[in-house]
Design a protein around this motif. Structure first.
Motif, PDB file in Angstrom:
ATOM      1  N   ARG A 269      19.543 -76.814 -26.266  1.00 36.28           N
ATOM      2  CA  ARG A 269      21.537 -77.223 -26.526  1.00 36.28           C
ATOM      3  C   ARG A 269      21.225 -78.729 -28.030  1.00 36.28           C
ATOM      4  N   LYS A 270      20.539 -79.245 -27.320  1.00 37.19           N
ATOM      5  CA  LYS A 270      20.147 -80.497 -28.262  1.00 37.19           C
ATOM      6  C   LYS A 270      20.157 -79.788 -29.741  1.00 37.19           C
ATOM      7  N   THR A 271      18.639 -79.231 -29.804  1.00 34.93           N
ATOM      8  CA  THR A 271      18.878 -78.530 -31.024  1.00 34.93           C
ATOM      9  C   THR A 271      20.054 -77.823 -32.009  1.00 34.93           C
ATOM     10  N   TYR A 272      20.471 -77.566 -31.279  1.00 35.26           N
ATOM     11  CA  TYR A 272      21.855 -76.692 -31.740  1.00 35.26           C
ATOM     12  C   TYR A 272      22.666 -77.612 -32.260  1.00 35.26           C
ATOM     13  N   GLU A 273      22.775 -78.482 -31.436  1.00 32.57           N
ATOM     14  CA  GLU A 273      23.795 -80.139 -32.240  1.00 32.57           C
ATOM     15  C   GLU A 273      23.340 -80.670 -33.152  1.00 32.57           C
ATOM     16  N   ASP A 274      21.594 -80.200 -33.745  1.00 28.82           N
ATOM     17  CA  ASP A 274      21.447 -80.817 -34.592  1.00 28.82           C
ATOM     18  C   ASP A 274      21.449 -80.082 -35.608  1.00 28.82           C
ATOM     19  N   MET A 275      21.529 -79.025 -35.250  1.00 26.55           N
ATOM     20  CA  MET A 275      22.149 -78.222 -36.647  1.00 26.55           C
ATOM     21  C   MET A 275      23.388 -78.281 -37.051  1.00 26.55           C
ATOM     22  N   PHE A 276      24.197 -77.629 -36.656  1.00 31.89           N
ATOM     23  CA  PHE A 276      25.568 -78.278 -36.232  1.00 31.89           C
ATOM     24  C   PHE A 276      25.649 -79.479 -37.554  1.00 31.89           C
ATOM     25  N   LEU A 277      25.369 -80.536 -36.818  1.00 33.08           N
ATOM     26  CA  LEU A 277      25.514 -81.877 -37.457  1.00 33.08           C
ATOM     27  C   LEU A 277      25.227 -81.864 -38.842  1.00 33.08           C
TER      28      LEU A 277
ATOM     29  N   GLU B  86      18.658 -70.234 -38.981  1.00 31.19           N
ATOM     30  CA  GLU B  86      19.399 -71.178 -39.359  1.00 31.19           C
ATOM     31  C   GLU B  86      20.828 -70.610 -39.704  1.00 31.19           C
ATOM     32  N   PRO B  87      20.213 -70.063 -41.574  1.00 24.58           N
ATOM     33  CA  PRO B  87      22.050 -69.791 -42.376  1.00 24.58           C
ATOM     34  C   PRO B  87      22.433 -69.034 -40.842  1.00 24.58           C
ATOM     35  N   GLU B  88      21.762 -67.583 -40.034  1.00 26.57           N
ATOM     36  CA  GLU B  88      22.581 -66.922 -39.529  1.00 26.57           C
ATOM     37  C   GLU B  88      22.876 -67.620 -38.272  1.00 26.57           C
ATOM     38  N   LEU B  89      22.649 -68.508 -37.717  1.00 27.68           N
ATOM     39  CA  LEU B  89      23.074 -69.011 -36.643  1.00 27.68           C
ATOM     40  C   LEU B  89      24.719 -69.773 -36.946  1.00 27.68           C
ATOM     41  N   LEU B  90      23.892 -70.318 -38.134  1.00 30.46           N
ATOM     42  CA  LEU B  90      24.970 -71.466 -38.943  1.00 30.46           C
ATOM     43  C   LEU B  90      26.600 -70.517 -39.063  1.00 30.46           C
ATOM     44  N   THR B  91      26.754 -69.311 -39.405  1.00 25.75           N
ATOM     45  CA  THR B  91      27.941 -68.210 -39.327  1.00 25.75           C
ATOM     46  C   THR B  91      28.825 -68.141 -38.189  1.00 25.75           C
ATOM     47  N   ILE B  92      28.341 -68.736 -36.791  1.00 23.09           N
ATOM     48  CA  ILE B  92      28.564 -68.206 -35.587  1.00 23.09           C
ATOM     49  C   ILE B  92      29.190 -69.990 -35.364  1.00 23.09           C
ATOM     50  N   PRO B  93      31.009 -69.520 -35.184  1.00 24.80           N
ATOM     51  CA  PRO B  93      31.185 -70.245 -34.253  1.00 24.80           C
ATOM     52  C   PRO B  93      31.244 -71.826 -33.399  1.00 24.80           C
ATOM     53  N   ARG B  94      30.164 -73.012 -34.306  1.00 23.43           N
ATOM     54  CA  ARG B  94      30.109 -74.212 -33.280  1.00 23.43           C
ATOM     55  C   ARG B  94      30.497 -73.944 -31.618  1.00 23.43           C
ATOM     56  N   ALA B  95      32.295 -73.730 -31.315  1.00 25.64           N
ATOM     57  CA  ALA B  95      32.665 -73.361 -29.824  1.00 25.64           C
ATOM     58  C   ALA B  95      31.462 -71.907 -29.306  1.00 25.64           C
ATOM     59  N   THR B  96      31.834 -71.033 -29.982  1.00 27.25           N
ATOM     60  CA  THR B  96      31.275 -69.642 -29.831  1.00 27.25           C
ATOM     61  C   THR B  96      29.693 -69.828 -29.391  1.00 27.25           C
ATOM     62  N   LEU B  97      29.176 -70.377 -30.257  1.00 30.83           N
ATOM     63  CA  LEU B  97      27.813 -70.633 -29.987  1.00 30.83           C
ATOM     64  C   LEU B  97      27.061 -72.377 -28.555  1.00 30.83           C
ATOM     65  N   MET B  98      28.155 -72.359 -28.265  1.00 28.36           N
ATOM     66  CA  MET B  98      28.442 -74.194 -26.894  1.00 28.36           C
ATOM     67  C   MET B  98      28.774 -72.854 -25.777  1.00 28.36           C
ATOM     68  N   HIS B  99      29.140 -71.602 -26.093  1.00 30.55           N
ATOM     69  CA  HIS B  99      29.768 -71.188 -25.047  1.00 30.55           C
ATOM     70  C   HIS B  99      28.562 -70.376 -24.310  1.00 30.55           C
ATOM     71  N   TRP B 100      28.148 -69.724 -25.609  1.00 29.25           N
ATOM     72  CA  TRP B 100      26.539 -69.322 -25.221  1.00 29.25           C
ATOM     73  C   TRP B 100      25.858 -69.873 -24.032  1.00 29.25           C
ATOM     74  N   VAL B 101      25.359 -70.654 -24.227  1.00 32.12           N
ATOM     75  CA  VAL B 101      24.870 -71.931 -24.320  1.00 32.12           C
ATOM     76  C   VAL B 101      24.973 -72.562 -22.309  1.00 32.12           C
ATOM     77  N   ASP B 102      26.659 -72.363 -22.508  1.00 34.87           N
ATOM     78  CA  ASP B 102      26.849 -73.130 -21.286  1.00 34.87           C
ATOM     79  C   ASP B 102      26.796 -71.709 -20.083  1.00 34.87           C
ATOM     80  N   ALA B 103      26.945 -70.618 -20.530  1.00 37.01           N
ATOM     81  CA  ALA B 103      26.776 -69.588 -19.574  1.00 37.01           C
ATOM     82  C   ALA B 103      25.077 -69.406 -19.217  1.00 37.01           C
ATOM     83  N   ASN B 104      24.847 -69.312 -20.243  1.00 34.96           N
ATOM     84  CA  ASN B 104      23.274 -69.167 -20.138  1.00 34.96           C
ATOM     85  C   ASN B 104      21.720 -70.127 -20.017  1.00 34.96           C
ATOM     86  N   PRO B 105      22.195 -69.901 -18.718  1.00 34.50           N
ATOM     87  CA  PRO B 105      20.747 -71.390 -18.428  1.00 34.50           C
ATOM     88  C   PRO B 105      19.139 -70.872 -19.472  1.00 34.50           C
TER      89      PRO B 105
END
Length: 233
Positions: A162-170, A137-156
């Motif tokens: 998605r919800k896990t990552y959204e909660d992580m940023f919250l 999680e510390p490593e994922l949080l170094t990625i901009p939220r918009a970038t990570l969500m773009h990966w989610v949108d582009a990869n089924p």
């Protein structure tokens, strides 16, 4: 760990609800229909031990993903994240099966040194699992939220998370740094010691008194037996 088989605790409650006196007789006299069947998970202890080693190897492989999502080593971060998630889920399932098999045997006789040792081995594996992934999680949080969500949108394959990552940023402001998260993971054995000692003392060392069951027979009190006796009154 999201994967769950029927837990020993639930099985114990079901058994208690069926017959109070089951706790007053030796296990050898209990009908097989009321006994756990861990052989449905692993046919032999050897196969269980083989999967323990496979889990250890898998955790090393999981830890090797460190740096592949963010930083100079991150060549294909989205693909790496998909691969990490797939391996992580497989290892979680394997851990749950290993833990369930061990727990069923251990709770038959919590004074059995062989299964006490294996139970402690599973506790260590849980700590190692957390330690090996404490950087995630510390490593994922170094990625901009918009970038990570773009990966989610582009990869089924990532959309399930998605919800896990959204909660992580919250919860980002409450997430520690990688070294601090690792310290917490390593502290697992320390924080669980009191509960382990209490459980072993009350389930193995302490001897309770006796009471009369619904048939008027004198039976020794156990944690499970006491609960079921109260329900039957």
């Amino acid at each position: 760990m999201k994967f769950r088989v029927v837990t020993p605790f639930l099985a114990a409650l079901l058994m208690a609800a069926v017959c109070v006196s089951v706790f007053a007789v030796p296990r050898s006299q209990i009908q097989d229909v009321y006994k756990w069947k861990p052989e449905h998970i692993y046919s032999t202890v050897q196969k269980w031990e083989e999967d323990v080693q496979a889990l250890r190897t898998g955790l090393d492989a999981l830890a090797a993903f460190k740096g592949q999502f963010s930083g100079p080593s991150a060549k294909n971060p989205a693909e790496s994240l998909i691969a990490y998630n797939q391996l992580s889920e497989q290892l979680k399932i394997k851990y749950e099966l290993l833990e369930a098999y061990c727990s069923y045997h251990f709770h038959v006789d919590m004074g059995d040194a062989e299964w006490v040792g294996r139970s402690q081995q599973m506790e260590d594996l849980s700590r190692i699992f957390n330690e090996k992934t404490s950087w995630f999680e510390p490593e994922l949080l170094t990625i901009p939220r918009a970038t990570l969500m773009h990966w989610v949108d582009a990869n089924p394959a990532l959309q399930t998370y998605r919800k896990t990552y959204e909660d992580m940023f919250l919860l980002q402001e409450h997430t520690l740094s990688e070294p601090e998260e690792q310290i917490l993971a390593q502290a697992g054995n320390i924080t669980e010691t009191a509960a382990d000692v209490f459980g072993k003392m009350t389930n193995v060392d302490m001897r309770w008194g006796y009471l009369l069951d619904e048939k008027g027979d004198s039976v020794q009190i156990t944690d499970e037996g006491w609960t079921s006796w109260r329900v039957s009154q």
